[in-house]
Design an enzyme around this catalytic site. Structure first.
Site, PDB file in Angstrom:
ATOM      1  N   SER A  67       0.919  -1.410  -0.218  1.00  0.00           N
ATOM      2  CA  SER A  67      -0.133  -0.088  -0.060  1.00  0.00           C
ATOM      3  C   SER A  67       0.869   1.082  -0.033  1.00  0.00           C
ATOM      4  O   SER A  67       2.019   1.087   0.318  1.00  0.00           O
ATOM      5  CB  SER A  67      -0.926   0.043   1.267  1.00  0.00           C
ATOM      6  OG  SER A  67      -1.666  -0.974   1.302  1.00  0.00           O
TER       7      SER A  67
HETATM    8  N1  SAH Z   1      -1.091  -4.733   4.228  1.00  0.00           N
HETATM    9  C1  SAH Z   1      -0.362  -5.190   2.656  1.00  0.00           C
HETATM   10  C2  SAH Z   1      -1.210  -4.613   1.665  1.00  0.00           C
HETATM   11  C3  SAH Z   1      -1.399  -5.824   0.736  1.00  0.00           C
HETATM   12  S1  SAH Z   1      -2.497  -5.666  -0.649  1.00  0.00           S
HETATM   13  C4  SAH Z   1       0.819  -4.268   2.911  1.00  0.00           C
HETATM   14  O1  SAH Z   1       1.376  -3.725   3.738  1.00  0.00           O
HETATM   15  O2  SAH Z   1       1.799  -4.543   1.688  1.00  0.00           O
HETATM   16  C5  SAH Z   1      -3.876  -6.564  -0.252  1.00  0.00           C
HETATM   17  C6  SAH Z   1      -3.431  -7.937   0.175  1.00  0.00           C
HETATM   18  O3  SAH Z   1      -4.857  -8.689   0.559  1.00  0.00           O
HETATM   19  C7  SAH Z   1      -3.168  -8.917  -0.950  1.00  0.00           C
HETATM   20  O4  SAH Z   1      -1.854  -9.384  -0.616  1.00  0.00           O
HETATM   21  C8  SAH Z   1      -4.091 -10.015  -0.988  1.00  0.00           C
HETATM   22  O5  SAH Z   1      -3.741 -11.158  -1.650  1.00  0.00           O
HETATM   23  C9  SAH Z   1      -4.841 -10.036   0.182  1.00  0.00           C
HETATM   24  N2  SAH Z   1      -6.014 -10.616   0.412  1.00  0.00           N
HETATM   25  C10 SAH Z   1      -7.248  -9.989  -0.863  1.00  0.00           C
HETATM   26  N3  SAH Z   1      -8.134 -10.993  -0.318  1.00  0.00           N
HETATM   27  C11 SAH Z   1      -7.984 -11.586   1.174  1.00  0.00           C
HETATM   28  C12 SAH Z   1      -8.755 -12.438   1.914  1.00  0.00           C
HETATM   29  N4  SAH Z   1     -10.028 -12.672   1.720  1.00  0.00           N
HETATM   30  N5  SAH Z   1      -8.111 -12.815   2.862  1.00  0.00           N
HETATM   31  C13 SAH Z   1      -6.537 -12.540   3.332  1.00  0.00           C
HETATM   32  N6  SAH Z   1      -6.165 -11.787   2.422  1.00  0.00           N
HETATM   33  C14 SAH Z   1      -6.754 -11.334   1.337  1.00  0.00           C
END
Ligand code: SAH
Length: 218
Positions: A67
């Site tokens: 993010s």
């Molecule tokens: N918090 C992260 C941002 C990641 S982007 C950071 O600091 O880098 C969003 C993430 O959510 C992705 O890795 C995606 O695979 C995950 N995601 C999407 N749907 C999800 C779900 N139902 N359960 C767990 N993770 C999920």
């Protein structure tokens, strides 16, 4: 083997990023300190080293992103993190957001649905620095019932709706920060679970996240 170095140049760029976040309205000193202390370039491919402190999202593989720092700061500020808060994060991704929470003293439980990202995170570079992050492979819509209730819950993917099971896993008086689909973007919402179990909802700005998907992948 890649060598991880946190140089004065990196530290200087982080100070500039913190100033920018302040200009954009982030006031929580603990959030700003965490961003000042965490080497974000460690979370990215070495190809991004020179631009790691720009206020933008980057790809981390598997079609996912780390993010934007402003988004991380914004969500974390809304969570009003106190030391030793028990926090559930949905969407581990690069572990950057989880590290910000851990740096602030929270006990972090983070779930990722992509097996490959979960496996990569086993070798997470700052793992020994943050023993207060626990990693789980699973579907964030289900949460972690065995570890509930949580003081705070943060969703870092675009939610189609507020997952009812996550509300159940929130403590009375607890906060959830969640970006919920609104047109092509998501409205950042903060949900407070009141002592009588009712929910209070506050609406903030629009953001753009990758989708929160059901089920595990991998
Ligand atoms: N918090 C992260 C941002 C990641 S982007 C950071 O600091 O880098 C969003 C993430 O959510 C992705 O890795 C995606 O695979 C995950 N995601 C999407 N749907 C999800 C779900 N139902 N359960 C767990 N993770 C999920």
């Amino acid at each position: 083997m890649r060598e991880f170095k946190d140089t004065y140049r990196h530290k200087g760029l982080r100070m500039q990023l913190v100033k920018l976040l302040q200009q954009k309205g982030i006031t929580d000193e603990n959030v700003l300190d965490a961003i000042k202390n965490i080497p974000r370039h460690f979370f990215l491919d070495s190809a991004f080293d020179k631009i790691a402190y720009e206020d933008r999202a980057f790809p981390i593989g598997e079609d996912q992103t780390i993010s934007q720092p402003y988004t991380v700061a914004y969500q974390t500020q809304l969570l009003q993190i106190k030391r030793s808060d028990k926090v559930l994060e949905i969407g581990t991704g690069s572990v950057y957001q989880a590290s910000v929470l851990a740096e602030m003293g929270a006990r972090v439980f983070t779930i990722e649905r992509q097996k490959k990202l979960f496996e990569l995170n086993k070798n997470f570079i700052l793992k020994s620095k943050y023993p207060n992050i626990k990693f789980f492979y699973g579907d964030g819509f289900e949460g972690l019932p065995t570890f509930a209730p949580f003081d705070k819950i943060i969703i870092t993917a675009a939610a189609p709706f507020i997952p009812p099971k996550l509300i159940q896993q929130l403590k009375d008086g607890g906060l959830m920060v969640i970006p919920v689909d609104e047109g092509n973007n998501q409205r950042m919402l903060r949900i407070t679970k009141m002592a009588d179990g009712s929910l209070q909802e506050e609406a903030f700005d629009l953001f753009s996240f990758v989708p929160m998907l059901t089920g595990r992948n991998g």
